[in-house]
Design a protein around this motif. Structure first.
Motif, short mmCIF file in Angstrom:
data_model
loop_
_atom_site.label_atom_id
_atom_site.label_comp_id
_atom_site.label_asym_id
_atom_site.label_seq_id
_atom_site.Cartn_x
_atom_site.Cartn_y
_atom_site.Cartn_z
N GLN A 1 -23.17 -0.62 -79.09
CA GLN A 1 -22.16 -1.10 -78.16
C GLN A 1 -20.87 -1.34 -78.92
O GLN A 1 -20.90 -1.83 -80.05
CB GLN A 1 -22.62 -2.42 -77.51
CG GLN A 1 -23.95 -2.33 -76.76
CD GLN A 1 -24.45 -3.70 -76.35
OE1 GLN A 1 -23.71 -4.68 -76.36
NE2 GLN A 1 -25.71 -3.77 -75.97
N LEU A 2 -19.75 -1.00 -78.31
CA LEU A 2 -18.45 -1.25 -78.92
C LEU A 2 -17.57 -1.99 -77.93
O LEU A 2 -17.35 -1.53 -76.80
CB LEU A 2 -17.77 0.05 -79.34
CG LEU A 2 -16.46 -0.12 -80.10
CD1 LEU A 2 -16.72 -0.72 -81.49
CD2 LEU A 2 -15.70 1.20 -80.22
N ASP A 3 -17.09 -3.14 -78.34
CA ASP A 3 -16.19 -3.94 -77.53
C ASP A 3 -14.91 -4.20 -78.31
O ASP A 3 -14.91 -4.17 -79.55
CB ASP A 3 -16.84 -5.28 -77.16
CG ASP A 3 -18.14 -5.10 -76.39
OD1 ASP A 3 -18.11 -4.46 -75.32
OD2 ASP A 3 -19.18 -5.58 -76.88
N ARG A 4 -13.85 -4.45 -77.57
CA ARG A 4 -12.57 -4.77 -78.21
C ARG A 4 -11.99 -6.04 -77.62
O ARG A 4 -11.91 -6.20 -76.40
CB ARG A 4 -11.57 -3.63 -78.07
CG ARG A 4 -10.25 -3.90 -78.81
CD ARG A 4 -9.30 -2.72 -78.78
NE ARG A 4 -8.15 -2.97 -79.65
CZ ARG A 4 -7.17 -2.10 -79.87
NH1 ARG A 4 -7.21 -0.90 -79.29
NH2 ARG A 4 -6.16 -2.41 -80.67
N GLN A 5 -11.57 -6.95 -78.50
CA GLN A 5 -10.87 -8.16 -78.10
C GLN A 5 -9.59 -8.24 -78.89
O GLN A 5 -9.60 -8.53 -80.09
CB GLN A 5 -11.75 -9.40 -78.34
CG GLN A 5 -11.11 -10.69 -77.86
CD GLN A 5 -12.01 -11.90 -78.07
OE1 GLN A 5 -13.18 -11.76 -78.41
NE2 GLN A 5 -11.46 -13.08 -77.88
N PHE B 1 -23.47 5.80 -83.62
CA PHE B 1 -22.60 4.99 -84.47
C PHE B 1 -21.27 5.73 -84.70
O PHE B 1 -20.19 5.14 -84.62
CB PHE B 1 -23.30 4.73 -85.81
CG PHE B 1 -22.79 3.54 -86.57
CD1 PHE B 1 -21.54 3.55 -87.18
CD2 PHE B 1 -23.57 2.40 -86.71
CE1 PHE B 1 -21.08 2.47 -87.90
CE2 PHE B 1 -23.12 1.31 -87.42
CZ PHE B 1 -21.88 1.33 -88.02
N GLY B 2 -21.38 7.03 -84.96
CA GLY B 2 -20.18 7.83 -85.19
C GLY B 2 -19.26 7.86 -83.99
O GLY B 2 -18.03 7.84 -84.14
N LYS B 3 -19.83 7.92 -82.78
CA LYS B 3 -19.02 7.91 -81.57
C LYS B 3 -18.21 6.62 -81.46
O LYS B 3 -17.05 6.63 -81.03
CB LYS B 3 -19.90 8.07 -80.33
CG LYS B 3 -20.50 9.46 -80.16
CD LYS B 3 -21.39 9.51 -78.94
CE LYS B 3 -22.08 10.87 -78.80
NZ LYS B 3 -23.01 10.90 -77.64
N VAL C 1 -9.47 -6.84 -82.57
CA VAL C 1 -10.79 -6.79 -83.22
C VAL C 1 -11.78 -5.96 -82.40
O VAL C 1 -12.07 -6.28 -81.24
CB VAL C 1 -11.35 -8.20 -83.44
CG1 VAL C 1 -12.75 -8.11 -84.08
CG2 VAL C 1 -10.42 -9.02 -84.33
N PHE C 2 -12.28 -4.90 -83.01
CA PHE C 2 -13.39 -4.14 -82.45
C PHE C 2 -14.70 -4.75 -82.96
O PHE C 2 -14.81 -5.08 -84.15
CB PHE C 2 -13.34 -2.67 -82.90
CG PHE C 2 -12.26 -1.86 -82.27
CD1 PHE C 2 -12.49 -1.17 -81.09
CD2 PHE C 2 -11.01 -1.76 -82.87
CE1 PHE C 2 -11.49 -0.40 -80.51
CE2 PHE C 2 -10.01 -0.99 -82.30
CZ PHE C 2 -10.25 -0.31 -81.11
N THR C 3 -15.68 -4.88 -82.08
CA THR C 3 -17.00 -5.35 -82.48
C THR C 3 -18.03 -4.28 -82.15
O THR C 3 -18.22 -3.94 -80.98
CB THR C 3 -17.37 -6.67 -81.78
OG1 THR C 3 -16.40 -7.67 -82.13
CG2 THR C 3 -18.75 -7.14 -82.22
N LEU C 4 -18.66 -3.74 -83.19
CA LEU C 4 -19.71 -2.75 -83.04
C LEU C 4 -21.04 -3.47 -83.17
O LEU C 4 -21.34 -4.05 -84.22
CB LEU C 4 -19.57 -1.66 -84.10
CG LEU C 4 -20.49 -0.45 -84.00
CD1 LEU C 4 -19.87 0.75 -84.74
CD2 LEU C 4 -21.88 -0.72 -84.58
N THR C 5 -21.81 -3.46 -82.09
CA THR C 5 -23.08 -4.16 -82.06
C THR C 5 -24.23 -3.17 -82.04
O THR C 5 -24.35 -2.36 -81.12
CB THR C 5 -23.18 -5.09 -80.84
OG1 THR C 5 -22.08 -6.00 -80.84
CG2 THR C 5 -24.48 -5.88 -80.86
N MET C 6 -25.08 -3.23 -83.07
CA MET C 6 -26.28 -2.41 -83.10
C MET C 6 -27.36 -3.10 -82.27
O MET C 6 -27.69 -4.27 -82.53
CB MET C 6 -26.74 -2.21 -84.55
CG MET C 6 -25.71 -1.52 -85.43
SD MET C 6 -26.30 -1.20 -87.12
CE MET C 6 -26.45 -2.89 -87.75
N ASP C 7 -27.88 -2.39 -81.28
CA ASP C 7 -28.77 -3.00 -80.30
C ASP C 7 -29.99 -2.10 -80.07
O ASP C 7 -30.27 -1.69 -78.95
CB ASP C 7 -28.01 -3.23 -78.99
CG ASP C 7 -28.80 -4.05 -77.99
OD1 ASP C 7 -29.73 -4.76 -78.40
OD2 ASP C 7 -28.49 -3.98 -76.78
#
Length: 239
Positions: A3-7, A30-32, A10-16
């Protein structure tokens, strides 16, 4: 899976994906996410974290590696090695600041991915980081050894690759393997705060990325055959 979120900056990449084991599908997802980060403009930083309560990343997807036909969801086994290594190289030279929030165990490929980030924060009370290849009877590929050598102080490097040492958060911080430790509850907040502070450095992607290439890329300054005195005395010959 990813999952990728932006605030704001800051981008937050969460491995789920449970233990977040690495296979070709995981590498490509992950590359995407990195594609989206690199396509952005302006100040930015990336935080990578995991949703699993115990693991940041438990290394290779061994069930898939041993029997890929029984686990087709893992993707093409034949291309995995090259694509995984290329992704690690991409993370280490990403043209924005990167912060890794290690909430639990990070073994093998999981440890590699953490080391590829600029800043590492580790949970202080539980979890180990370890390059466990020697322990399980596997040869460490030369690109992986180079990563460890460039990212770890000399003593920590040798203990990591030769003795498969398992580092706790406090020990890893004392040895310079990670820069910060934190309680699990404050780990995400600290990572986000550091990312906000560093995000302005990512505004000039060309400069930030180019210097990473000079540090870790082809003909890296860390591998120069010349000493600092020679470079300083002949600085006009070097950019």
């Amino acid at each position: 899976m990813i999952q990728l979120d932006r605030q704001d900056t800051v981008f937050t990449l969460t491995m789920d994906a449970g233990e977040n084991r690495w296979n070709t599908t995981f590498v490509r997802e992950f590359g995407k996410a990195l594609d989206e980060v690199e396509a952005s403009t302006g100040p930015a930083a990336l935080v990578t974290r995991s949703t699993d309560a115990k693991f940041f990343s438990n290394g290779l997807d061994l069930d898939w590696v041993q029997d890929p036909e029984a686990h087709p969801e893992g993707g093409d086994r034949e291309v995995f090695g090259g694509e995984f290594m290329a992704l690690m190289g991409r993370i280490i030279t990403l043209p924005v600041p990167t912060i890794c929030a290690i909430n639990g165990h990070a073994f093998g490929a999981g440890f590699m991915s953490a080391l590829c980030h600029d800043i590492r924060i580790m949970r202080e009370d539980r979890g180990f980081i370890c390059a466990n290849e020697m322990q399980i009877g596997l040869k460490i590929p030369s690109p992986e050894l180079a990563l460890f050598r460039h990212k770890l102080p000399a003593n920590a490097f040798f203990e990591t690759v030769q003795f498969a040492r398992r580092w706790t958060g406090p020990d890893a911080q004392a040895a310079g393997v990670v820069q910060h430790v934190a309680a699990l509850e404050t780990l995400p907040e600290l990572a986000h705060q550091l990312a906000e502070q560093m995000a302005p450095l990512g505004a000039n992607r060309e400069l930030f990325g180019d210097q990473k290439e000079r540090l870790f890329g082809e003909n890296a300054i860390l591998n120069s055959p010349h000493g600092a005195a020679h470079l300083l005395k002949h600085s006009a010959d070097y950019s």
